[in-house]
Write a protein that holds these residues in place. Structure first.
Motif, PDB file in Angstrom:
ATOM      1  N   SER A 282       0.824  -1.205   0.000  1.00 16.46           N
ATOM      2  CA  SER A 282       0.000   0.000   0.000  1.00 16.46           C
ATOM      3  C   SER A 282       0.859   1.255   0.000  1.00 16.46           C
ATOM      4  CB  SER A 282      -0.937   0.017   1.207  1.00 16.46           C
ATOM      5  OG  SER A 282      -1.649  -1.177   1.285  1.00 16.46           O
ATOM      6  N   VAL A 283       1.919   1.249   0.799  1.00 17.09           N
ATOM      7  CA  VAL A 283       2.798   2.419   0.834  1.00 17.09           C
ATOM      8  C   VAL A 283       3.404   2.656  -0.549  1.00 17.09           C
ATOM      9  CG1 VAL A 283       4.988   3.271   1.729  1.00 17.09           C
ATOM     10  CG2 VAL A 283       3.312   2.319   3.291  1.00 17.09           C
ATOM     11  N   GLY A 284       3.825   1.584  -1.187  1.00  8.83           N
ATOM     12  CA  GLY A 284       4.369   1.707  -2.530  1.00  8.83           C
ATOM     13  C   GLY A 284       3.367   2.335  -3.479  1.00  8.83           C
ATOM     14  N   TYR A 285       2.126   1.899  -3.358  1.00  9.86           N
ATOM     15  CA  TYR A 285       1.053   2.401  -4.213  1.00  9.86           C
ATOM     16  C   TYR A 285       0.825   3.896  -3.983  1.00  9.86           C
ATOM     17  CZ  TYR A 285      -3.747   2.767  -5.986  1.00  9.86           C
ATOM     18  OH  TYR A 285      -4.877   3.143  -6.634  1.00  9.86           O
ATOM     19  N   VAL A 286       0.773   4.296  -2.702  1.00 13.63           N
ATOM     20  CA  VAL A 286       0.570   5.712  -2.376  1.00 13.63           C
ATOM     21  C   VAL A 286       1.713   6.550  -2.932  1.00 13.63           C
ATOM     22  CG1 VAL A 286       0.424   7.394  -0.514  1.00 13.63           C
ATOM     23  CG2 VAL A 286      -0.778   5.221  -0.308  1.00 13.63           C
ATOM     24  N   LEU A 287       2.939   6.060  -2.770  1.00 12.55           N
ATOM     25  CA  LEU A 287       4.091   6.827  -3.246  1.00 12.55           C
ATOM     26  C   LEU A 287       4.045   7.004  -4.759  1.00 12.55           C
ATOM     27  CD1 LEU A 287       6.979   5.497  -0.997  1.00 12.55           C
ATOM     28  CD2 LEU A 287       5.641   7.600  -0.798  1.00 12.55           C
ATOM     29  N   VAL A 288       3.740   5.917  -5.477  1.00 12.99           N
ATOM     30  CA  VAL A 288       3.676   6.007  -6.939  1.00 12.99           C
ATOM     31  C   VAL A 288       2.609   7.003  -7.369  1.00 12.99           C
ATOM     32  CG1 VAL A 288       3.084   4.760  -9.046  1.00 12.99           C
ATOM     33  CG2 VAL A 288       4.590   3.719  -7.372  1.00 12.99           C
ATOM     34  N   ASN A 289       1.456   6.947  -6.698  1.00  8.75           N
ATOM     35  CA  ASN A 289       0.371   7.854  -7.054  1.00  8.75           C
ATOM     36  C   ASN A 289       0.724   9.300  -6.794  1.00  8.75           C
ATOM     37  OD1 ASN A 289      -1.903   6.934  -8.289  1.00  8.75           O
ATOM     38  ND2 ASN A 289      -2.555   5.822  -6.477  1.00  8.75           N
ATOM     39  N   THR A 290       1.339   9.557  -5.651  1.00  9.11           N
ATOM     40  CA  THR A 290       1.741  10.924  -5.328  1.00  9.11           C
ATOM     41  C   THR A 290       2.733  11.426  -6.361  1.00  9.11           C
ATOM     42  OG1 THR A 290       1.527  10.261  -3.027  1.00  9.11           O
ATOM     43  CG2 THR A 290       2.544  12.379  -3.462  1.00  9.11           C
ATOM     44  N   LEU A 291       3.673  10.560  -6.694  1.00  7.47           N
ATOM     45  CA  LEU A 291       4.678  10.923  -7.676  1.00  7.47           C
ATOM     46  C   LEU A 291       4.032  11.243  -9.030  1.00  7.47           C
ATOM     47  CD1 LEU A 291       7.731  10.957  -7.119  1.00  7.47           C
ATOM     48  CD2 LEU A 291       7.887   8.922  -8.555  1.00  7.47           C
ATOM     49  N   THR A 292       3.082  10.399  -9.440  1.00  7.38           N
ATOM     50  CA  THR A 292       2.390  10.634 -10.717  1.00  7.38           C
ATOM     51  C   THR A 292       1.717  11.998 -10.698  1.00  7.38           C
ATOM     52  OG1 THR A 292       1.696   8.373 -10.365  1.00  7.38           O
ATOM     53  CG2 THR A 292       1.049   9.394 -12.432  1.00  7.38           C
ATOM     54  N   ASP A 293       1.029  12.294  -9.592  1.00 11.13           N
ATOM     55  CA  ASP A 293       0.328  13.574  -9.475  1.00 11.13           C
ATOM     56  C   ASP A 293       1.296  14.738  -9.594  1.00 11.13           C
ATOM     57  OD1 ASP A 293      -2.064  12.425  -9.225  1.00 11.13           O
ATOM     58  OD2 ASP A 293      -2.526  13.210  -7.227  1.00 11.13           O
ATOM     59  N   LEU A 294       2.430  14.603  -8.910  1.00  7.51           N
ATOM     60  CA  LEU A 294       3.396  15.702  -8.916  1.00  7.51           C
ATOM     61  C   LEU A 294       3.986  15.902 -10.316  1.00  7.51           C
ATOM     62  CD1 LEU A 294       5.229  15.210  -5.508  1.00  7.51           C
ATOM     63  CD2 LEU A 294       3.368  16.755  -6.089  1.00  7.51           C
ATOM     64  N   VAL A 295       4.323  14.792 -10.956  1.00  6.59           N
ATOM     65  CA  VAL A 295       4.885  14.890 -12.306  1.00  6.59           C
ATOM     66  C   VAL A 295       3.853  15.504 -13.253  1.00  6.59           C
ATOM     67  CG1 VAL A 295       5.692  13.571 -14.286  1.00  6.59           C
ATOM     68  CG2 VAL A 295       6.493  12.995 -12.008  1.00  6.59           C
ATOM     69  N   TYR A 296       2.621  15.083 -13.104  1.00  5.64           N
ATOM     70  CA  TYR A 296       1.537  15.591 -13.927  1.00  5.64           C
ATOM     71  C   TYR A 296       1.396  17.108 -13.741  1.00  5.64           C
ATOM     72  CZ  TYR A 296      -3.137  15.596 -16.066  1.00  5.64           C
ATOM     73  OH  TYR A 296      -4.211  15.816 -16.860  1.00  5.64           O
ATOM     74  N   ALA A 297       1.419  17.527 -12.487  1.00  7.73           N
ATOM     75  CA  ALA A 297       1.281  18.953 -12.191  1.00  7.73           C
ATOM     76  C   ALA A 297       2.453  19.733 -12.759  1.00  7.73           C
ATOM     77  CB  ALA A 297       1.190  19.166 -10.687  1.00  7.73           C
ATOM     78  N   TRP A 298       3.624  19.110 -12.724  1.00 11.09           N
ATOM     79  CA  TRP A 298       4.818  19.768 -13.228  1.00 11.09           C
ATOM     80  C   TRP A 298       4.739  19.914 -14.746  1.00 11.09           C
ATOM     81  CZ3 TRP A 298       9.511  17.251 -15.368  1.00 11.09           C
ATOM     82  CH2 TRP A 298      10.562  18.154 -15.522  1.00 11.09           C
TER      83      TRP A 298
END
Lengths: 309, 266
Positions: A282-298
């Motif tokens: 689950s932690v891995g999943y949350v981290l990947v999702n957060t990262l995706t969001d940040l990259v997307y926003a960038w």
């Protein structure tokens, strides 16, 4: 811009904390006495007491949680009741296999989904579109614990092309990856189709066509590039489905990953290992999702300036 | 194919689930000389590894999946809609807290939390329903909340508030009827999810216990005898796939018919 990143990180931290709480409480959901369930009814009272103390179950819930949390922060996941080995070691042994499977499935999904989705969008409302979307519908409706055995039956038993199970040969990954990737491919192809259709109606596509660019170039260079961004975010979310599905796929193919470890631990009532596996995935999943969001926003300023995540 | 295929398959599923026990089946009757017999002959779908008729066990499996799907979707739809609607309507710190809790539940990938819950609670159908309900309410809550947020400032709600209508009545009479269409679509897809999840948990040995039958546990048993008796894994799989396909088709059709936009968007 920094505020968006900060708030996104803070909310990820909060979610991680909540996930930890839930996983911690998992052990306390065991009906009756967890120690008795884990050791069996015939266990000696002294052994039970020892385990109770080792797990800290004799102390108040809050103290237990703080202790659990503190040990987690130090990277200490506890010791397996079954093998008496540190859980960190068990997980490190199994993690590469799961990562390999997930990545291979992702590749399978992308390779199937993009051509299928593009075909359906470009030939909208033609038999091509209908067939592509029917294939996709079959894909979502085919549970991996059935698709897996059927693939084994065809390619391993009848044709004898690929290994039945395990992770000993380079070709071992093919069937598990297809099994796990199919459902994602199905969902993804629908998303590619929808995203591309939306973009195809926009002005810049008309301009590109008016410039006399070839249809191939319009689709692949202009339209698809712009349709890609939302698809990538959704891909991040779909990764969760992939990780959950990996548990079942690993069981079907005796793939020695985290999913198999989780199920083995459930069968041997090794609950600390179950907790650790669920937490880690689950932690891995949350981290990947957060990262995706940040990259997307960038990549796309509209996200962090507009409505926002 | 637009409506008749899904409705026929689902109708058959429901009929066999509800009235299957009247067929005089013997799902646990063992014929030792029929072990692994392929389809044809005495039982038209053949026998399994213990010499039990596969057709009879398929019908009982239909019962298992139907009961679980109906129970899980009923519980999660009611609970999730209630939580989401109230949270969206009231707003403030309650809404804040609910959104946080939803985020936490969404952080568990796919079936993983249900697998862990079912594993810890112990095997059995009741625990399958509990595990899937704990995981499933979130989808409905998120959808209902989003819908209510877009509706609560509409004129008719404002008018009702101005007239002094109570909050409970506003939620029940003025909000829920308007968000029913997307919820029905979500509910249809939730049935597909529950059917797959129940079979998945039973496949892992966390669902029904022997000798009870589930399509999932039949697939698991069949996978062990694929070399000699492929019908054991093919029969339950085809039925399971047909039902899930039918539910998904129905969901797609309903979505088009009720004009509900995609259920993505966080």
């Amino acid at each position: 811009m920094p505020t968006f990143f900060l708030s996104r990180l803070l909310s990820a931290l909060f979610v991680l904390f909540g996930v930890t709480c839930l996983v911690f409480l998992l052990l306390h959901l065991v009906p009756g006495d967890p120690v008795e369930v884990m050791l069996g009814e015939s266990a000696q009272p002294a052994d039970r007491e020892a385990l109770r103390q080792a797990l800290g179950l004799d102390r108040p819930l809050l103290v237990q949680f703080l202790d659990y949390f503190e040990r987690l922060l130090r990277g200490d996941l506890g010791v397996s009741l079954h093998s008496q080995r540190p859980i960190v070691d068990l997980i490190l042994e199994r993690f590469p296999a799961t990562l390999e499977l997930a990545l291979a499935a992702l590749v399978v999904a992308v390779v199937i989904a993009f051509p299928l989705g593009v075909l359906a969008a470009v030939r909208k409302d033609t038999p091509w579109d209908y067939s592509a979307m029917s294939v996709s519908l079959f894909g979502v409706s085919m549970p991996n614990f059935w698709l897996g055995p059927v693939l084994i039956l065809i390619f391993s038993v009848w044709l004898g092309w690929l290994p039945v199970s395990g992770r000993d040969e380079p070709t071992s990954i093919i069937l598990p990856a297809i099994t796990l990737g199919t459902a994602l491919a199905a969902v993804l192809s629908r998303m590619v189709r929808a995203a591309l259709l939306e973009v195809l109606g926009e002005d810049f596509v008309r301009t590109a066509r008016a410039k006399g660019l070839s249809e191939r170039r319009v689709i692949w260079r202009h339209a698809l590039r712009n349709a890609l961004l939302p698809v990538v975010t959704i891909l991040g979310l779909q990764l969760g489905v992939l990780l959950g599905g990996a548990v079942i796929t690993e069981i079907v193919f005796s793939w020695p990953g985290l999913g198999q470890l989780t199920i083995e631990a459930i069968q041997t009532r090794d609950y600390p290992v179950v907790q650790a596996c669920v937490l880690l995935i689950s932690v891995g999943y949350v981290l990947v999702n957060t990262l995706t969001d940040l990259v997307y926003a960038w990549l796309d300023p509209r996200v962090r300036l507009g409505e926002g995540g | 194919m637009r409506w008749w295929l899904p409705t026929t398959v689902l109708g058959l599923w429901a009929v066999f689930a509800l009235f299957g026990s009247m067929l005089g089946l013997a799902p646990n009757h063992i014929e030792l000389d029929q072990i692994l017999t392929p389809p044809g002959g005495a039982a038209w779908l053949g026998y399994d590894d213990l010499g039990r008729p596969i057709w009879d066990r398929l019908v009982i499996g239909a019962q298992t999946s139907f009961v679980v799907a109906v129970a899980v979707v009923a519980v999660t739809a009611l609970l999730g809609t209630l939580i989401g609607t109230v949270s969206g309507y009231l707003g403030g710190w309650i809404d804040h807290a609910v959104v946080r809790v939803i985020d936490i539940f969404l952080a568990f990938p796919g079936l993983l939390l249900a697998i862990a819950l079912a594993g810890v609670l112990g095997p059995g159908l009741n625990n399958v329903v509990i595990a899937l309900s704990v995981v499933g309410w979130v989808g409905f809550a998120r959808l209902a909340r989003a819908q209510v947020l877009s509706l609560k400032h509409r004129d008719h709600v404002q008018a009702a508030t101005a007239l002094g209508v109570g909050r409970a009545r506003i939620v029940w009479r003025h909000l829920i009827p308007l968000i029913l269409a997307p919820l029905i679509v979500e509910g249809t897809f939730a049935v597909a999810g529950a059917v797959i999840a129940e079979a998945g948990l039973s496949f892992l040995g966390l669902g029904v216990q022997p000798p009870a039958a589930s399509w999932g546990s039949m697939i698991r048993d069949g996978a062990r005898y694929m070399l000699v008796a492929p019908h054991m894994v093919l029969a339950p799989g085809v039925v399971l796939m047909l039902v899930v396909l039918a539910v998904n088709l129905l969901g797609d059709r309903l979505r088009d018919k009720l004009d509900v936009r995609g259920r993505e968007r966080r």
